[in-house]
Design a protein around this motif. Sequence first.
Motif, PDB file in Angstrom:
ATOM      1  N   VAL A 297       1.151  31.306 -18.398  1.00 57.29           N
ATOM      2  CA  VAL A 297       0.527  32.632 -18.330  1.00 57.29           C
ATOM      3  C   VAL A 297      -0.154  32.842 -16.983  1.00 57.29           C
ATOM      4  O   VAL A 297      -0.020  33.899 -16.355  1.00 57.29           O
ATOM      5  N   VAL A 298      -0.872  31.825 -16.499  1.00 58.19           N
ATOM      6  CA  VAL A 298      -1.533  31.939 -15.198  1.00 58.19           C
ATOM      7  C   VAL A 298      -0.500  32.068 -14.083  1.00 58.19           C
ATOM      8  O   VAL A 298      -0.656  32.865 -13.158  1.00 58.19           O
ATOM      9  N   GLY A 299       0.586  31.300 -14.174  1.00 59.03           N
ATOM     10  CA  GLY A 299       1.642  31.388 -13.164  1.00 59.03           C
ATOM     11  C   GLY A 299       2.325  32.742 -13.152  1.00 59.03           C
ATOM     12  O   GLY A 299       2.611  33.290 -12.087  1.00 59.03           O
ATOM     13  N   MET A 300       2.575  33.306 -14.338  1.00 60.72           N
ATOM     14  CA  MET A 300       3.190  34.633 -14.389  1.00 60.72           C
ATOM     15  C   MET A 300       2.235  35.687 -13.829  1.00 60.72           C
ATOM     16  O   MET A 300       2.674  36.602 -13.124  1.00 60.72           O
ATOM     17  N   ASN A 301       0.962  35.564 -14.122  1.00 64.84           N
ATOM     18  CA  ASN A 301      -0.020  36.508 -13.590  1.00 64.84           C
ATOM     19  C   ASN A 301      -0.063  36.427 -12.069  1.00 64.84           C
ATOM     20  O   ASN A 301      -0.072  37.449 -11.382  1.00 64.84           O
ATOM     21  N   TRP A 302      -0.055  35.208 -11.518  1.00 60.26           N
ATOM     22  CA  TRP A 302      -0.050  35.038 -10.063  1.00 60.26           C
ATOM     23  C   TRP A 302       1.225  35.625  -9.451  1.00 60.26           C
ATOM     24  O   TRP A 302       1.180  36.301  -8.423  1.00 60.26           O
ATOM     25  N   PHE A 303       2.363  35.371 -10.100  1.00 62.56           N
ATOM     26  CA  PHE A 303       3.638  35.854  -9.587  1.00 62.56           C
ATOM     27  C   PHE A 303       3.692  37.377  -9.561  1.00 62.56           C
ATOM     28  O   PHE A 303       4.097  37.981  -8.566  1.00 62.56           O
ATOM     29  N   PHE A 304       3.292  38.025 -10.654  1.00 58.74           N
ATOM     30  CA  PHE A 304       3.351  39.485 -10.700  1.00 58.74           C
ATOM     31  C   PHE A 304       2.335  40.116  -9.757  1.00 58.74           C
ATOM     32  O   PHE A 304       2.591  41.170  -9.188  1.00 58.74           O
ATOM     33  N   ASP A 305       1.185  39.478  -9.552  1.00 61.11           N
ATOM     34  CA  ASP A 305       0.237  39.982  -8.554  1.00 61.11           C
ATOM     35  C   ASP A 305       0.816  39.868  -7.151  1.00 61.11           C
ATOM     36  O   ASP A 305       0.636  40.751  -6.317  1.00 61.11           O
ATOM     37  N   PHE A 306       1.536  38.772  -6.896  1.00 57.34           N
ATOM     38  CA  PHE A 306       2.164  38.585  -5.592  1.00 57.34           C
ATOM     39  C   PHE A 306       3.254  39.619  -5.355  1.00 57.34           C
ATOM     40  O   PHE A 306       3.344  40.222  -4.282  1.00 57.34           O
ATOM     41  N   VAL A 307       4.096  39.860  -6.363  1.00 53.87           N
ATOM     42  CA  VAL A 307       5.162  40.844  -6.237  1.00 53.87           C
ATOM     43  C   VAL A 307       4.590  42.240  -6.057  1.00 53.87           C
ATOM     44  O   VAL A 307       5.089  43.030  -5.245  1.00 53.87           O
ATOM     45  N   ARG A 308       3.529  42.556  -6.796  1.00 51.21           N
ATOM     46  CA  ARG A 308       2.919  43.881  -6.669  1.00 51.21           C
ATOM     47  C   ARG A 308       2.313  44.087  -5.290  1.00 51.21           C
ATOM     48  O   ARG A 308       2.329  45.188  -4.756  1.00 51.21           O
ATOM     49  N   SER A 309       1.802  43.015  -4.682  1.00 58.55           N
ATOM     50  CA  SER A 309       1.210  43.157  -3.347  1.00 58.55           C
ATOM     51  C   SER A 309       2.277  43.355  -2.273  1.00 58.55           C
ATOM     52  O   SER A 309       1.963  43.826  -1.177  1.00 58.55           O
ATOM     53  N   LEU A 310       3.530  43.026  -2.545  1.00 60.73           N
ATOM     54  CA  LEU A 310       4.607  43.224  -1.562  1.00 60.73           C
ATOM     55  C   LEU A 310       4.975  44.699  -1.434  1.00 60.73           C
ATOM     56  O   LEU A 310       5.447  45.128  -0.391  1.00 60.73           O
ATOM     57  N   PHE A 311       4.796  45.466  -2.500  1.00 60.39           N
ATOM     58  CA  PHE A 311       5.238  46.865  -2.495  1.00 60.39           C
ATOM     59  C   PHE A 311       4.078  47.808  -2.368  1.00 60.39           C
ATOM     60  O   PHE A 311       3.015  47.709  -2.681  1.00 60.39           O
TER      61      PHE A 311
END
Length: 51
Positions: free
Chosen positions: A37-51
Amino acid sequence: MDLFDGELGGRDEHHVDAGGGCSWFYVVLIGLAILVVVGMNWFFDFVRSLF
């Protein structure tokens, strides 16, 4: 789960008492679920910061 069991073999009695306890398998499983869950949260925050 008996954290203070000094012997390597674990508990001497193999029956489950009323109320029972959790085994190390469930402790590790819950820990892995939290890490996912923490890894998915980090991943989606990272992807959202790209756009």
